[in-house]
Design a protein around this motif. Structure first.
Motif, PDB file in Angstrom:
ATOM      1  N   SER A 130      33.877 114.108  22.610  1.00  0.00           N
ATOM      2  CA  SER A 130      33.750 112.750  23.128  1.00  0.00           C
ATOM      3  C   SER A 130      34.496 111.757  22.245  1.00  0.00           C
ATOM      4  CB  SER A 130      32.266 112.357  23.200  1.00  0.00           C
ATOM      5  OG  SER A 130      31.665 112.459  21.914  1.00  0.00           O
ATOM      6  N   THR A 148      36.140 103.496  29.612  1.00  0.00           N
ATOM      7  CA  THR A 148      35.571 104.139  28.434  1.00  0.00           C
ATOM      8  C   THR A 148      34.323 103.456  27.915  1.00  0.00           C
ATOM      9  OG1 THR A 148      37.812 104.802  27.804  1.00  0.00           O
ATOM     10  CG2 THR A 148      36.117 104.944  26.108  1.00  0.00           C
ATOM     11  N   LYS A 162      30.940 101.199  27.305  1.00  0.00           N
ATOM     12  CA  LYS A 162      29.645 100.953  27.952  1.00  0.00           C
ATOM     13  C   LYS A 162      28.941  99.828  27.201  1.00  0.00           C
ATOM     14  CE  LYS A 162      30.521 104.567  30.468  1.00  0.00           C
ATOM     15  NZ  LYS A 162      30.992 104.385  31.861  1.00  0.00           N
ATOM     16  N   THR A 212      31.821  99.539  17.737  1.00  0.00           N
ATOM     17  CA  THR A 212      31.025 100.435  18.567  1.00  0.00           C
ATOM     18  C   THR A 212      29.679 100.750  17.906  1.00  0.00           C
ATOM     19  OG1 THR A 212      31.913 102.459  17.578  1.00  0.00           O
ATOM     20  CG2 THR A 212      33.148 101.488  19.407  1.00  0.00           C
ATOM     21  N   GLY A 247      29.913 104.109  23.901  1.00  0.00           N
ATOM     22  CA  GLY A 247      30.720 104.993  24.722  1.00  0.00           C
ATOM     23  C   GLY A 247      32.025 105.432  24.108  1.00  0.00           C
TER      24      GLY A 247
END
Length: 422
Positions: A381, A167, A169, A229, A213
């Motif tokens: 997403s 998942t 990145k 994130t 991501g």
């Protein structure tokens, strides 16, 4: 074996198979009361003048009654190494047992009286419920003290490596922006008082990392590693919220770490499975599997509240506002709900459009077009990221709880009824 101390109150005819001969020996049977339970006395009829043979309570395999209204045709008493005894007068045998002070055990009463069986079942269900709800988390909280930090660090590294391969990145945040947030994080860690810790001697090395991501989120791994994130940093900026909102999120995740929620969850499942295994025996596998799922749902809610309380207390201690964090949490939740609603409306519109076509056109289209990958509403997403995140033993800021609005309101107000007042 010893001589009877009192004369028999009632004599019953019986057949004694002593194991020395295949032929039964006729005997008269009596039961004598003793402090530990009735003793069995056999008076051989084939040997006039012979001494009675006495069996203590513990040396006899006493038969149980299976049905109070339909007694067995005869009673068979196991005399261990001395063979067995058969008695045809079942009712007289039961009366003699009762007169000698014998009281049926709970297992026999469950077999013969359905109210007893119902009562024991209800009591067992209540006991298991209390064990599941209160005993398991208490035991896990105590046992977690003995789990080494090295084990948590190893688990965290493996989980993060798996997520990086799937998942997550690499972060696209500018290095300067990452350094700003890390500086706020380090300052928050340095001001964390020990009085807020459930485990005062537990001081894992807290660190902050950034990933992309996964949408707007943050989560904590056991052993002190916290991941934020790019999406949540961007969301705070788009909503015009100060960095205090992100600092509040980090305080929440620090709460998960210092309270050792992930480790406690693992230990809770072990305690629950062990307890159900001891209580339920062979069926514990199926029951404990279902209970483990229920436990995860219930305890994650309590852990989220505990992390919220920790964040409120830590932000108050450092003189920082919690309102920005509450606003950020609520804004992200609303954005995800709106996005999910939009996704759910698209299939309906497609169904209406296909229904308006003629049968010939529909058949041609179905024959010529490949199977559409988007025939069902594809998860967003953010939805995909959340699903993949929940598959890992980590704790997320935005867990799938129905009380997001209440949590956000409490964070905006800077207090919650379930938090400690001190």
């Amino acid at each position: 074996m010893s001589d009877p101390t009192t004369p028999p109150a009632r004599l019953l005819q019986g057949r004694w198979f002593d194991g020395l001969s295949s032929k039964a020996r006729p005997v008269m049977v009596s039961l004598q009361p003793t402090p530990r339970g009735p003793s069995l006395v056999l008076h051989p009829l084939s040997q006039p003048g012979a001494e009675p043979v006495v069996f203590a309570w513990k040396d006899v395999g006493w038969p149980e009654a299976w049905n109070e209204h339909k007694p067995q045709p005869r009673v068979v008493v196991d005399l261990r190494d001395q063979g067995s005894l058969e008695i045809d007068a079942v009712a007289d045998w039961r009366a003699a047992l009762a007169a000698a002070g014998e009281r049926p055990g709970i297992a026999q009463r469950m077999q013969t009286r359905w109210p007893v069986l119902l009562g024991v079942t209800v009591a067992a269900a209540i006991g298991l419920t209390l064990f599941y709800r209160y005993g398991t988390p208490w035991a896990a909280t105590q046992l977690t003290r003995f789990v080494p930090v090295g084990w948590e660090t190893s688990v965290a590294e493996n989980v993060l490596r798996q997520m990086d391969d799937g998942t997550l990145k690499p972060s696209k945040l500018p290095r300067e922006r990452q350094d700003q947030l890390k500086a706020r994080f380090d300052a928050l860690v340095q001001q964390t008082p020990k009085t807020l810790h459930r485990y005062p001697d537990y001081r894992p090395p807290l660190s902050l990392e950034f990933r992309a991501g996964m949408g707007a989120n943050a989560f904590a791994l056991p052993g002190g590693k916290i991941v934020m994130t790019d999406g949540i940093v961007k969301a705070a900026a788009e909503k015009g919220l100060p960095d205090d909102a992100l600092v509040g999120v980090l305080a929440h995740e620090i709460g998960h770490v210092v309270h050792r929620h992930t480790t406690r969850m693992v230990v809770e499942q072990g305690v629950l499975n062990m307890g159900l295994g001891l209580a339920l025996g062979d069926v514990s596998g199926i029951v404990s599997t279902g209970a483990s799922v229920l436990t995860g749902l219930a305890y994650s809610r309590s852990h989220e509240r505990e992390a919220d309380c920790y964040a409120i207390a830590l932000m108050r201690h450092t003189a920082l506002p919690t309102a920005p964090m509450g606003k950020l949490l609520l804004a992200i939740a609303r954005d995800e709900e709106e996005e999910e609603e939009k996704k759910s409306k698209k299939p309906k519109a497609q169904e209406k459009g296909s229904a308006a076509t003629t049968p010939g056109q529909g058949a041609d289209t179905a024959a010529s077009a490949p199977a559409p990958s988007g025939s069902a509403p594809a998860p967003s997403s953010k939805g995909q990221a959340r699903a993949e995140l929940e598959a890992h033993p980590v704790w997320s800021l935005l867990s799938s709880h129905p009380d997001t609005v209440r949590r956000a309101t409490e964070l905006e107000q800077g207090h919650a009824p379930h938090c400690d007042k001190d």
